[in-house]
Design a protein around this motif. Sequence first.
Motif, PDB file in Angstrom:
ATOM      1  N   PRO A  13      29.398 -36.079 -22.281  1.00 46.75           N
ATOM      2  CA  PRO A  13      29.028 -36.236 -23.693  1.00 46.75           C
ATOM      3  C   PRO A  13      27.621 -36.832 -23.806  1.00 46.75           C
ATOM      4  N   ASN A  17      24.797 -39.032 -29.293  1.00 43.82           N
ATOM      5  CA  ASN A  17      25.299 -38.065 -30.274  1.00 43.82           C
ATOM      6  C   ASN A  17      25.463 -38.747 -31.639  1.00 43.82           C
ATOM      7  N   HIS A  53      30.968 -31.545 -29.160  1.00 40.80           N
ATOM      8  CA  HIS A  53      31.594 -32.819 -28.811  1.00 40.80           C
ATOM      9  C   HIS A  53      33.018 -32.935 -29.370  1.00 40.80           C
TER      10      HIS A  53
END
Length: 254
Positions: A13, A17, A53
């Motif tokens: 990930p 983000n 995600h």
Amino acid sequence: MEIVYKKLVELIPYVNNPRNNEAAVDKVASSIQEFGFKVPIIVDSQNVIIAGHTRFKASKKLGLQEVPCIVSDDLTEAQVKAFRIADNKVSELATWDEELLSLELEQLAEMGYDLELTGVEMDELGELLEDEEDEQEEDKYTSKIDVPQYEITGECPSLDELVDGEKTDELIKAIQNSNVSEKEKAFLIKAATRHYVFDYAKIAEYYAHADEEMQALMEDSALVIIDYADAIRNGYTNLYLDVSEMCEEDSHEG
């Protein structure tokens, strides 16, 4: 564009983000279970997630070992950062045609499909389906009625010609001469007004001759119907249907 399957544990990930997607994970997981993994996760050459995600988290929740991915190694570092934002922000610009959405949901409901799998929240589902039912109920009445045209076709009738009050006058006279209490008389006199007989053909002619203020008051009194949406809201539709039938009978007899 090649789709490759990668082990979930290999995917990384993106640490920065900016998208908070926790609330969507359960619905995305349900979607993957129902429809399959139709939208691959996009990663860079180092397996860092560029887009997807939420699908990544949903896959972990479902216990998937491998997921479909697209390796995007043709973008610059700046383009990757911009794409992460654009992938989410651009979709926010789209809006729903609620009428068509309601229709689609209504059809799915008729098929016995679980509407929660569409991702629409239950409260919103209730509102959308209720709106669709309301529109269908309204159409049930309005689609059968032609919009009347109130135009001058002859001389303007007098007000006395618009209503026959003979029966009402007789009842009121009898009530006033009775021995019931004053409160009972007042009640019965109100009830007696139900026996007025309106001549709607002449009312339509009078309306066509009347000024705007009188026309507005006649509309509010349900003597004529101009806007069916207002008519339904104000409870006038059944009255108009009765009037239409009476006018048709009069025209046949004439």
